[in-house]
Design a protein around this motif. Structure first.
Motif, PDB file in Angstrom:
ATOM      1  N   GLU A   9      12.452 -11.357 -10.983  1.00 10.96           N
ATOM      2  CA  GLU A   9      12.712 -10.037 -11.560  1.00 10.96           C
ATOM      3  C   GLU A   9      11.969  -8.939 -10.810  1.00 10.96           C
ATOM      4  OE1 GLU A   9      12.426  -7.802 -15.939  1.00 10.96           O
ATOM      5  OE2 GLU A   9      11.179  -9.577 -15.501  1.00 10.96           O
ATOM      6  N   VAL A  10      10.745  -9.219 -10.398  1.00 14.55           N
ATOM      7  CA  VAL A  10       9.958  -8.232  -9.657  1.00 14.55           C
ATOM      8  C   VAL A  10      10.371  -8.194  -8.192  1.00 14.55           C
ATOM      9  CG1 VAL A  10       7.651  -7.644  -8.829  1.00 14.55           C
ATOM     10  CG2 VAL A  10       7.982  -8.325 -11.214  1.00 14.55           C
ATOM     11  N   LEU A  11      10.424  -9.351  -7.540  1.00 14.95           N
ATOM     12  CA  LEU A  11      10.701  -9.385  -6.103  1.00 14.95           C
ATOM     13  C   LEU A  11      12.061  -8.781  -5.779  1.00 14.95           C
ATOM     14  CD1 LEU A  11       9.790 -10.298  -3.263  1.00 14.95           C
ATOM     15  CD2 LEU A  11      10.913 -12.482  -3.728  1.00 14.95           C
ATOM     16  N   ASP A  12      13.051  -9.047  -6.619  1.00 14.43           N
ATOM     17  CA  ASP A  12      14.409  -8.581  -6.359  1.00 14.43           C
ATOM     18  C   ASP A  12      14.742  -7.312  -7.140  1.00 14.43           C
ATOM     19  OD1 ASP A  12      14.867 -10.860  -4.736  1.00 14.43           O
ATOM     20  OD2 ASP A  12      15.245 -12.054  -6.542  1.00 14.43           O
ATOM     21  N   GLY A  13      13.741  -6.741  -7.794  1.00 12.47           N
ATOM     22  CA  GLY A  13      13.975  -5.590  -8.648  1.00 12.47           C
ATOM     23  C   GLY A  13      13.850  -4.260  -7.930  1.00 12.47           C
ATOM     24  N   PRO A  14      14.054  -3.160  -8.658  1.00 12.82           N
ATOM     25  CA  PRO A  14      14.107  -1.825  -8.049  1.00 12.82           C
ATOM     26  C   PRO A  14      12.771  -1.302  -7.532  1.00 12.82           C
ATOM     27  CG  PRO A  14      14.253  -1.680 -10.442  1.00 12.82           C
ATOM     28  CD  PRO A  14      14.361  -3.127 -10.106  1.00 12.82           C
ATOM     29  N   THR A  15      11.668  -1.872  -7.985  1.00 12.85           N
ATOM     30  CA  THR A  15      10.368  -1.401  -7.504  1.00 12.85           C
ATOM     31  C   THR A  15       9.929  -2.098  -6.221  1.00 12.85           C
ATOM     32  OG1 THR A  15       9.125  -3.004  -8.829  1.00 12.85           O
ATOM     33  CG2 THR A  15       9.630  -0.867  -9.856  1.00 12.85           C
ATOM     34  N   SER A  16      10.635  -3.149  -5.822  1.00 15.13           N
ATOM     35  CA  SER A  16      10.233  -3.934  -4.655  1.00 15.13           C
ATOM     36  C   SER A  16      10.631  -3.244  -3.358  1.00 15.13           C
ATOM     37  CB  SER A  16      10.877  -5.318  -4.707  1.00 15.13           C
ATOM     38  OG  SER A  16      10.578  -6.058  -3.537  1.00 15.13           O
ATOM     39  N   ILE A  17       9.665  -3.120  -2.459  1.00 12.71           N
ATOM     40  CA  ILE A  17       9.949  -2.602  -1.113  1.00 12.71           C
ATOM     41  C   ILE A  17       9.607  -3.658  -0.067  1.00 12.71           C
ATOM     42  CG2 ILE A  17       9.702  -0.176  -1.762  1.00 12.71           C
ATOM     43  CD1 ILE A  17       6.886  -0.220  -0.516  1.00 12.71           C
ATOM     44  N   ALA A  18       9.693  -4.936  -0.490  1.00 10.39           N
ATOM     45  CA  ALA A  18       9.306  -6.032   0.403  1.00 10.39           C
ATOM     46  C   ALA A  18      10.186  -6.112   1.643  1.00 10.39           C
ATOM     47  CB  ALA A  18       9.331  -7.359  -0.352  1.00 10.39           C
ATOM     48  N   LEU A  19      11.464  -5.811   1.514  1.00  3.33           N
ATOM     49  CA  LEU A  19      12.339  -5.883   2.693  1.00  3.33           C
ATOM     50  C   LEU A  19      12.106  -4.690   3.621  1.00  3.33           C
ATOM     51  CD1 LEU A  19      15.679  -7.314   1.262  1.00  3.33           C
ATOM     52  CD2 LEU A  19      13.976  -8.465   2.685  1.00  3.33           C
ATOM     53  N   ASP A  20      11.802  -3.516   3.062  1.00  6.57           N
ATOM     54  CA  ASP A  20      11.395  -2.390   3.917  1.00  6.57           C
ATOM     55  C   ASP A  20      10.136  -2.764   4.692  1.00  6.57           C
ATOM     56  OD1 ASP A  20      13.474  -0.848   2.916  1.00  6.57           O
ATOM     57  OD2 ASP A  20      12.225   0.113   1.401  1.00  6.57           O
ATOM     58  N   GLN A  21       9.214  -3.398   3.999  1.00  9.31           N
ATOM     59  CA  GLN A  21       7.969  -3.869   4.598  1.00  9.31           C
ATOM     60  C   GLN A  21       8.256  -4.835   5.751  1.00  9.31           C
ATOM     61  OE1 GLN A  21       5.735  -5.640   1.467  1.00  9.31           O
ATOM     62  NE2 GLN A  21       3.965  -6.152   2.721  1.00  9.31           N
ATOM     63  N   ALA A  22       9.192  -5.768   5.524  1.00  7.87           N
ATOM     64  CA  ALA A  22       9.544  -6.733   6.569  1.00  7.87           C
ATOM     65  C   ALA A  22      10.134  -6.022   7.778  1.00  7.87           C
ATOM     66  CB  ALA A  22      10.542  -7.747   6.013  1.00  7.87           C
ATOM     67  N   GLU A  23      11.042  -5.069   7.569  1.00  6.24           N
ATOM     68  CA  GLU A  23      11.611  -4.322   8.692  1.00  6.24           C
ATOM     69  C   GLU A  23      10.547  -3.543   9.441  1.00  6.24           C
ATOM     70  OE1 GLU A  23      14.538  -0.511   9.539  1.00  6.24           O
ATOM     71  OE2 GLU A  23      14.832  -1.661   7.685  1.00  6.24           O
ATOM     72  N   ASN A  24       9.596  -2.999   8.690  1.00  8.52           N
ATOM     73  CA  ASN A  24       8.546  -2.205   9.323  1.00  8.52           C
ATOM     74  C   ASN A  24       7.643  -3.031  10.220  1.00  8.52           C
ATOM     75  OD1 ASN A  24       9.269   0.319   8.386  1.00  8.52           O
ATOM     76  ND2 ASN A  24       8.078   0.118   6.491  1.00  8.52           N
ATOM     77  N   LYS A  25       7.698  -4.345  10.091  1.00 14.98           N
ATOM     78  CA  LYS A  25       6.912  -5.177  11.009  1.00 14.98           C
ATOM     79  C   LYS A  25       7.361  -4.946  12.448  1.00 14.98           C
ATOM     80  CE  LYS A  25       4.548  -8.693  10.001  1.00 14.98           C
ATOM     81  NZ  LYS A  25       3.969  -9.983   9.565  1.00 14.98           N
ATOM     82  N   MET A  26       8.668  -4.744  12.663  1.00 15.70           N
ATOM     83  CA  MET A  26       9.152  -4.450  14.013  1.00 15.70           C
ATOM     84  C   MET A  26       8.681  -3.072  14.469  1.00 15.70           C
ATOM     85  SD  MET A  26      13.047  -4.059  15.458  1.00 15.70           S
ATOM     86  CE  MET A  26      13.265  -2.530  14.526  1.00 15.70           C
ATOM     87  N   HIS A  27       8.791  -2.076  13.600  1.00 17.34           N
ATOM     88  CA  HIS A  27       8.369  -0.724  13.982  1.00 17.34           C
ATOM     89  C   HIS A  27       6.871  -0.682  14.278  1.00 17.34           C
ATOM     90  CE1 HIS A  27      12.344   0.445  12.873  1.00 17.34           C
ATOM     91  NE2 HIS A  27      12.161   0.209  11.589  1.00 17.34           N
TER      92      HIS A  27
END
Length: 315
Positions: free
Chosen positions: A281-299
């Motif tokens: 519920e948390v990981l896949d929910g609207p407050t999660s920015i975990a995938l933005d965080q993952a993309e930012n690893k490249m940046h």
């Protein structure tokens, strides 16, 4: 090839001055926003990517980041080098220095052995994770915070879970930003090491930040900006206590944490195990920015590579 002064290594976040730290984070946020656009700062460079341990985000981030910056890649898997037949780590590092400009390495070696590879006249070494510290993860996280909040000073971040290498890197970086309140809730016996805690506390005294570590989930702070967790089984490690799950169970991140911090975001360095350290519920929910965080690893990786090769970045 770069000139000698352009070979800087990132073995620990403490290798960065305060100005360097802000500059790398700002540059990563610029990359995330598409602002530098088309830079080829590593054109003509050869970047080695050596992973003896599993990696999805870090390996992909540095490989794709180096290619976007104009470098060429030499990739090594866990069984590719003569280290496996008895060649010394020192000799391997000397050879890398004769043929590469940068080596990004996750080897399982102690941090000091990676440091022996660094050669200011020939080779940049990037620590892509050791047992002690995960510096590029912290830079990714700071890039994400900068992109999300516009700045890092004054943020309230609560980390829940094991005091592992990600927690260590966060402690060593967040405490360098004025007004940051960094709180860790770690299971008893699984907190920060004494060395990391003392270094982070010194950063906090100097900068005006604060850090506290507790081993319970009582009296949680209100108005938190960020809840952060990592998986309970850190890559390449095992728990000495057979009943460790019972100790970790109270430290699961659930929606209840948002009761007094409704605007908080959720961060996770991934990979995640839903139902262990965090609910789906948390990981896949609207407050999660975990995938933005993952993309930012490249940046962030692009910013690290530019810094290593001597680019002038703005704090």
């Amino acid at each position: 090839m770069g000139t000698p002064e352009q070979h800087r290594s990132l073995l620990s976040t403490d290798d960065l001055t305060d100005a360097d730290l802000r500059a790398v984070v700002n540059r990563g946020a610029d990359h995330a926003a598409g602002r530098p656009g088309g830079t080829r700062a590593l054109a003509g460079d050869i970047v080695g990517v050596y992973f003896r341990m599993t990696s999805t985000r870090t390996r992909t981030a540095f490989s794709s980041g180096a290619l976007r910056l104009g470098a060429q890649i030499v990739a090594y898997g866990p069984d590719d080098l003569q280290i496996n037949t008895g060649e010394s780590s020192e000799d391997t590092g000397r050879v890398f220095a004769r043929m590469l400009d940068v080596i990004v390495a996750r080897t399982g070696l102690p941090q000091q052995e990676l440091a022996a590879w660094a050669d200011p006249e020939r080779l940049c070494v990037v620590n892509a994770m050791t047992a002690e510290e995960h510096p590029t993860q912290a830079l990714t996280d700071l890039t994400t915070l900068k992109s999300r909040f516009g700045g890092i000073d004054g943020l309230r971040v609560v980390y829940v879970g094991e005091g592992n290498n990600t927690a260590a890197a966060l402690a060593l970086t967040l405490t360098r930003f004025p007004g940051v309140r960094f709180e860790l809730r770690t299971p008893s016996g699984y907190g920060l090491t004494k060395d990391i805690r003392e270094r982070a506390e010194e950063h906090a005294r100097r900068s005006g930040a604060s850090m506290v570590e507790r081993h319970d989930m009582d009296a949680l702070p209100h108005d938190t900006d960020v809840w952060y967790t990592t998986r309970w089984q850190t890559t390449g490690t095992s728990k000495p206590d057979a009943n460790w799950r019972d100790v970790f169970a109270p430290f699961q991140v659930t929606r209840q944490l948002w009761e007094h911090s409704p605007k908080a975001v959720f961060m996770h360095d991934l990979p995640a195990h839903r139902g262990d350290e965090v609910t789906a519920e948390v990981l896949d929910g609207p407050t999660s920015i975990a995938l933005d965080q993952a993309e930012n690893k490249m940046h962030s990786a692009m910013a690290v590579l530019e810094w290593c090769r001597g680019a002038e970045l703005t704090a």
